[in-house]
Design a protein around this motif. Structure first.
Motif, PDB file in Angstrom:
ATOM      1  N   GLU A  27       0.826  -1.207   0.000  1.00  0.00           N
ATOM      2  CA  GLU A  27       0.000   0.000   0.000  1.00  0.00           C
ATOM      3  C   GLU A  27       0.866   1.266   0.000  1.00  0.00           C
ATOM      4  OE1 GLU A  27      -3.261   1.527   3.285  1.00  0.00           O
ATOM      5  OE2 GLU A  27      -2.102  -0.277   3.628  1.00  0.00           O
ATOM      6  N   ASP A  30       2.169   2.788  -3.201  1.00  0.00           N
ATOM      7  CA  ASP A  30       1.209   3.557  -3.999  1.00  0.00           C
ATOM      8  C   ASP A  30       1.146   5.017  -3.542  1.00  0.00           C
ATOM      9  OD1 ASP A  30       0.604   1.308  -5.397  1.00  0.00           O
ATOM     10  OD2 ASP A  30      -1.126   0.774  -4.158  1.00  0.00           O
ATOM     11  N   CYS A  89       4.282   5.984   4.484  1.00  0.00           N
ATOM     12  CA  CYS A  89       3.013   6.304   3.817  1.00  0.00           C
ATOM     13  C   CYS A  89       2.788   7.810   3.748  1.00  0.00           C
ATOM     14  CB  CYS A  89       1.835   5.678   4.557  1.00  0.00           C
ATOM     15  SG  CYS A  89       1.800   3.887   4.440  1.00  0.00           S
ATOM     16  N   ASP A 119       1.506  -1.300   8.248  1.00  0.00           N
ATOM     17  CA  ASP A 119       0.130  -1.652   7.939  1.00  0.00           C
ATOM     18  C   ASP A 119      -0.752  -0.572   8.541  1.00  0.00           C
ATOM     19  OD1 ASP A 119      -2.192  -3.594   7.471  1.00  0.00           O
ATOM     20  OD2 ASP A 119      -2.303  -3.144   9.615  1.00  0.00           O
ATOM     21  N   GLU A 120      -1.660  -0.050   7.722  1.00  0.00           N
ATOM     22  CA  GLU A 120      -2.441   1.115   8.153  1.00  0.00           C
ATOM     23  C   GLU A 120      -3.131   0.882   9.494  1.00  0.00           C
ATOM     24  OE1 GLU A 120      -5.112   2.685   5.123  1.00  0.00           O
ATOM     25  OE2 GLU A 120      -6.242   3.674   6.716  1.00  0.00           O
ATOM     26  N   THR A 289      -2.222  10.500   1.459  1.00  0.00           N
ATOM     27  CA  THR A 289      -3.173   9.588   2.115  1.00  0.00           C
ATOM     28  C   THR A 289      -4.466  10.319   2.482  1.00  0.00           C
ATOM     29  OG1 THR A 289      -2.484   9.992   4.404  1.00  0.00           O
ATOM     30  CG2 THR A 289      -1.260   8.313   3.187  1.00  0.00           C
TER      31      THR A 289
END
Ligand code: HEC
Ligand code: HEC
Ligand code: HEC
Ligand code: HEC
Ligand code: HEC
Ligand code: HEC
Ligand code: HEC
Length: 503
Positions: A27, A30, A89, A119-120, A289
């Motif tokens: 993720e 991206d 992120c 991991d979010e 985000t």
């Protein structure tokens, strides 16, 4: 035979899933790619406007470097050796402020969360207050917590003035004790401003039976006490900003809570003042985000002490309350107010028309200056007392800047470098240079107005927002016809009233 076939098929499916999973890019890569692409587009726009060949080359190199850049895990290594990966992120997030540089503060000191996770969901587990770490119910952990170096931040200091987290919780803007008290007196429930059983710092919307069960009680709680305060009170959001409503001049502010998405726009403690917002409460910064249409954010990830009047007017000067009908009517010229706010910088004429409600009474300086050029720290961030009236909570008076017929404003000579005034130098880039021996103005209640200085025969005020300077005219020696013992603003406004210019 059937069984073997079934098992074999299951195994195959499992293998396919596993390969797909491994092949999928994480993720975070991206978000990084999106960030690189956004930077490239911005630079390309810049490129079009440059005619100097050298500068052009530089920008082209920058573009190429983003084009070649591969996503990678970003380890922020703090001075205490701890590693944080949030920026993997949140690669585009702005520096929050120059007094909290990310390479020494990191992110977790203010936000909590799990710094090593990529991991979010796990990264965000146990964050303080989600997107609002300054909410007053978590501010003791974030703003009031302990820094990596073991020093307490904005709580638990010897000097009370530095414990903003404790002070703000008790301020009348967080509690609404003033409105509770006024309305209870109006309904004949109390004879004085004291509200029985109300504790210091208690939020008025949680006070049990504020109107002792009278029919208006529900309206009072929902349409008044729970709106527009800093303890997560709902803020009015101008409606239809993105649609054509605004152009047609019919922009409405509705008290939110009725419309799902609007629930997220609240007065969230420290950031209600210190993170500037636009009328849509949306984020326009570089963190990929955060979605552009996600409401309830400040404009960018940045703390400031240069708080313009528009920020205060998220709650103030929005319209009129009718305490009998328990209704709120939005000011009639809201469409213009919002479009000026959106346009950013306003002229004097815009300020004059947007600052106060039509019909409000004010002197010239109450428009020339921003709210925080006048209102002191204790006015805005509280003084640790239980106030049940705005008039008791305000420390400032007109005479603090203008003096009276008998005396000049009070001053204080700066005698040592530990003076609180020097802190403004760190937090506000518009602060005019200050030296030992300079004379700053001091209020009757002994607060400093360090942006107002006495120099020779002049009294000069610099704006905290723009740095623009003003000469403060004095009452002393003027033809002012004031009465010495009538120093309240209401008395002054009888003669000094500019509201005819803003009917
Ligand atoms: C795997 C990617 C990822 C990592 C790692 C990550 N975040 Fe996020 N973060 C996101 C995404 C995506 C959103 C937007 C979520 C949304 O809009 O619901 C977000 C939103 C947020 C928000 C706003 C919360 C909200 O509800 O809008 C904060 C604050 C935040 N992150 C802080 C952190 C901190 C602090 C860390 C490190 C401890 C971190 N994040 C690590 C992906 C990440
Ligand atoms: C000094 C405290 C502080 C530090 C350090 C800090 N933040 Fe924040 N952050 C805030 C505040 C205050 C807000 C709320 C802004 C608002 O009202 O929109 C916020 C909001 C956010 C949001 C939501 C988007 C937004 O601006 O509304 C994200 C994402 C975020 N922070 C990520 C990070 C990351 C990643 C780091 C580390 C590089 C970090 N923050 C460091 C105070 C901090
Ligand atoms: C989130 C909403 C909100 C914001 C933002 C806000 N205020 Fe207020 N303010 C209030 C409310 C509500 C009251 C009155 C409370 C009462 O009477 O019970 C108040 C009262 C005041 C008072 C009178 C009492 C006192 O504490 O001195 C002053 C002065 C004031 N505000 C100044 C400001 C300034 C300056 C700003 C911007 C820097 C600001 N306010 C931003 C909600 C807000
Ligand atoms: C109602 C608006 C408002 C709210 C809410 C608010 N502040 Fe402030 N704050 C101000 C203003 C205005 C200043 C600059 C005033 C000054 O220094 O005289 C300021 C200054 C500061 C300063 C810098 C002090 C200095 O000497 O320059 C700190 C630190 C601070 N605030 C922390 C906080 C924290 C932490 C919270 C939340 C618990 C908070 N503030 C909530 C308006 C607000
Ligand atoms: C020129 C200085 C100045 C400016 C600018 C100013 N105020 Fe005030 N304000 C005062 C003074 C002085 C008082 C105390 C009045 C008195 O003597 O009763 C006051 C009183 C108040 C009160 C108490 C209740 C009332 O209405 O009298 C509130 C609330 C308030 N101001 C909010 C604000 C807000 C919000 C802004 C910006 C939108 C602002 N003020 C701009 C000087 C100023
Ligand atoms: C923080 C300092 C400060 C405070 C507090 C303050 N003023 Fe002023 N005042 C100024 C400055 C600066 C000017 C010059 C403004 C300009 O040039 O636009 C001014 C100008 C004036 C003038 C002359 C301009 C005119 O209106 O014709 C009057 C009268 C005045 N103020 C009345 C008041 C009243 C009444 C209050 C209380 C509500 C007050 N002031 C509070 C700083 C202050
Ligand atoms: C009865 C009417 C009256 C009242 C009440 C009054 N003033 Fe005045 N004031 C005047 C007049 C008249 C002048 C002289 C105007 C001129 O010279 O153009 C003046 C001048 C001033 C000036 C100097 C303006 C300049 O441009 O030199 C200031 C500052 C001022 N007043 C502040 C106040 C404050 C603060 C109060 C409330 C405590 C107040 N005044 C109450 C009538 C009044």
């Amino acid at each position: 035979m059937k069984k073997t076939f079934l098992l074999a098929s299951l195994f195959l499916i499992l293998m396919v899933i596993l390969t797909l999973k491994q092949g999928r890019t994480p993720e975070w890569s991206d978000y990084q790619k999106e960030y690189f692409n956004e930077q490239i587009s911005e630079l390309q726009v810049q490129l079009g406007a440059i005619d100097n060949e050298n500068k052009k080359k530089q920008v082209e190199l920058q573009i190429a470097s983003y084009q070649n850049r591969k996503p990678e895990i970003i380890d922020l290594i703090l001075p205490n050796g701890k590693v944080e990966r949030c920026k993997t992120c949140h690669i585009g997030i702005e520096e929050i402020s120059s007094s909290h540089p990310s390479n020494t503060f990191g992110c977790v000191v203010c936000h909590g969360g799990n710094p090593l996770s990529l991991d979010e969901t796990t990264a965000h587990a146990q964050m303080y207050g989600g997107s609002h770490p300054g909410s007053l119910n978590v501010a003791s952990l974030s703003c009031g917590g302990t820094g990596g170096n073991g020093i307490s931040c904005h709580a638990n200091n010897q000097e009370q003035a530095k414990n903003e987290v404790d002070l703000v919780k008790t301020s009348i803007m967080s509690t609404k004790a003033g409105e509770l008290s006024v309305v209870r007196m109006m309904f004949g429930l109390d004879k004085t401003k004291d509200v029985p059983g109300l504790a210091k710092g208690q939020v008025a919307s949680l006070y049990p039976h504020p109107l002792q069960g009278q029919p208006s009680e529900r309206g009072f709680k929902e349409d008044c006490l729970s709106q527009c305060h800093q303890s997560e009170g709902n803020l009015p959001v101008p409606q239809g900003l993105t649609s054509s409503n605004t152009q047609q001049g019919t922009a409405q502010v509705k008290s939110n809570g009725q419309n799902g998405d609007n629930d997220k726009v609240q007065g969230n403690g420290c950031e209600a003042c210190h993170v500037l917002t636009n009328p849509t409460h949306t984020y326009i910064g570089d963190d990929t985000t955060i979605k552009a249409n996600d409401i309830g954010h400040g404009m960018v990830h940045r703390l400031t002490t240069q708080i313009p009047y528009t920020q205060c007017n998220q709650c103030h000067n929005q319209g009129n309350h009718d305490a009998l009908k328990m209704s709120f009517s939005v000011r009639s010229d809201m469409a213009k107010v919002v479009s000026d706010w959106k346009a950013g910088d306003t002229t004097w004429a815009d300020r004059l028309s947007d600052y106060y409600l039509p019909g409000e009474i004010f002197a010239r300086c109450e428009v020339s200056l921003d709210c925080i050029d006048c209102h002191t720290r204790r006015d805005v961030m509280g003084d640790d007392k239980l106030h049940t009236s705005q008039y008791d909570a305000v420390h400032l008076q007109c005479l603090d800047c203008h003096g009276t017929k008998e005396r000049l404003p009070l001053t204080k000579k700066i005698e040592n470098l530990n003076d609180l005034a020097f802190e403004e130098q760190i937090t506000n880039s518009q602060f005019p240079a200050l030296q030992i021996g300079d004379e700053i103005v001091r209020t009757v209640k002994d607060e400093e107005l360090p942006f107002l200085r006495h120099k020779g025969d002049n009294w000069i005020q610099s704006s905290r927002i723009t740095g623009k300077t003003f000469n403060v005219p004095l009452v002393y020696g003027s033809k002012c016809e004031q009465t010495l013992d009538e120093q309240g603003a209401d008395s002054c406004h009888k003669c000094h009233d500019q509201s005819a210019q803003h009917p």
